[in-house]
Scaffold this motif. Sequence first.
Motif, PDB file in Angstrom:
ATOM      1  N   PHE A 201      49.810  44.415  51.975  1.00 20.85           N
ATOM      2  CA  PHE A 201      48.786  43.893  52.876  1.00 20.85           C
ATOM      3  C   PHE A 201      49.309  44.011  54.301  1.00 20.85           C
ATOM      4  O   PHE A 201      50.415  43.544  54.605  1.00 20.85           O
ATOM      5  CB  PHE A 201      48.477  42.429  52.567  1.00 20.85           C
ATOM      6  CG  PHE A 201      47.892  42.220  51.200  1.00 20.85           C
ATOM      7  CD1 PHE A 201      46.554  42.481  50.956  1.00 20.85           C
ATOM      8  CD2 PHE A 201      48.672  41.757  50.157  1.00 20.85           C
ATOM      9  CE1 PHE A 201      46.009  42.286  49.705  1.00 20.85           C
ATOM     10  CE2 PHE A 201      48.144  41.560  48.905  1.00 20.85           C
ATOM     11  CZ  PHE A 201      46.798  41.821  48.668  1.00 20.85           C
TER      12      PHE A 201
ATOM     13  N   ALA B 184      42.691  42.432  57.492  1.00 19.82           N
ATOM     14  CA  ALA B 184      43.906  43.058  56.988  1.00 19.82           C
ATOM     15  C   ALA B 184      43.534  44.322  56.234  1.00 19.82           C
ATOM     16  O   ALA B 184      42.398  44.491  55.776  1.00 19.82           O
ATOM     17  CB  ALA B 184      44.665  42.112  56.068  1.00 19.82           C
TER      18      ALA B 184
ATOM     19  N   LEU C  91      51.027  37.254  54.348  1.00 23.93           N
ATOM     20  CA  LEU C  91      50.720  38.578  53.831  1.00 23.93           C
ATOM     21  C   LEU C  91      51.888  39.135  53.028  1.00 23.93           C
ATOM     22  O   LEU C  91      51.704  39.747  51.972  1.00 23.93           O
ATOM     23  CB  LEU C  91      50.375  39.528  54.979  1.00 23.93           C
ATOM     24  CG  LEU C  91      49.085  39.257  55.755  1.00 23.93           C
ATOM     25  CD1 LEU C  91      48.971  40.207  56.938  1.00 23.93           C
ATOM     26  CD2 LEU C  91      47.871  39.383  54.851  1.00 23.93           C
TER      27      LEU C  91
END
Length: 362
Positions: free
Chosen positions: A154, A162, A189
Amino acid sequence: MKSPLLTSTAMDAGGLMGLDQRARDIFRRIVESYLQTGEPVGSRTLSMSGVSLSPASIRNTMQDLTLAGLLASPHTSAGRIPTHAGLRLFVDGLLEIGDLGAEERREIDARLAGRGRKFDEALNEASALLSGLAGGAGIVASPVREAGVKHVEFVALGHDQALAVLVADDGTVENRLMPLNAGVTPSTLQEASNFLNARLRGRPLHEARTEMRTELDAARRELDAAAARLVEDGLAAWSGGQDRERALIVRGRANLLQDREAVEDLERVRVLFDDLEQKEQLIGLLDGVSAAQGVRIFIGAETRLFSLSGSAVIAAPYMSGRQRVLGAIGVIGPARLNYARVIPLVDYTARVLGRMLDGQDT
């Protein structure tokens, strides 16, 4: 002669046993004439086609077939047309299907398996090809990807978006933009990426879906809510479940408007187009084809999707060399399709696509 290509869908051909030879012959002639001309068939037409019966005897037999639900009389016409149940009985028990000629086979091979053609391009070409050769609208459901996961990442693109990157074992890469909730940080992330990579590496996503959801419930105590939600979103993006985005390719809708019977009933055509817009339902129907090894036929009310428009679908699965069904291809059109021609076209096109998946070009 019943074709070995076909897989029975709704009515067993044993229904013909209830018809004597006279009724069977008249029924066959009526259906064949209707499929060729689209016009109701009367006793006079049958008597001129070689039936060695008086017009009165022909009319009595036609009436019996009507009472049996196999024929219907449209409007005030004295002629008869087959009902959807009649078409099903004809297709399952009386339809004679030949094979494709060498020229048609070469055309399909050349257009689908051209030098350097990618499989996704071949799917588009297959849809257009069936539209042109069969006179209906060609439809293709793209394969469900089942390769194992090699890597998930990500990447933040801003405070509210994202990029999710999935690398599969077969070398395919899928990029997908995802919204971010407020408060999601770069470390969140990274946690989400680590979570997925540790648990999915080498496994197809559809196999991991149920287990992952169970793990997420327990992992919420360790992952903050933002990371858990991101993991869920990332999983759903490729899981093959309800949120999957399968490609549905439709070519040749204009062919449906060339049918005189359909043009006369614009409302029927409108309903048909509405049906085509129901992407999920049509993909679901094509996915159901995977349960059979041969060509499947759906006529009118046999499927809820076409209960109003009275359309028909002829579809076949395309499979890998290991006989694993990957998708389906077919033709949609009015119930008065040329079944004898379209069935072998669909079957052969599906087999060519299967060979392409195995890297064969012959």
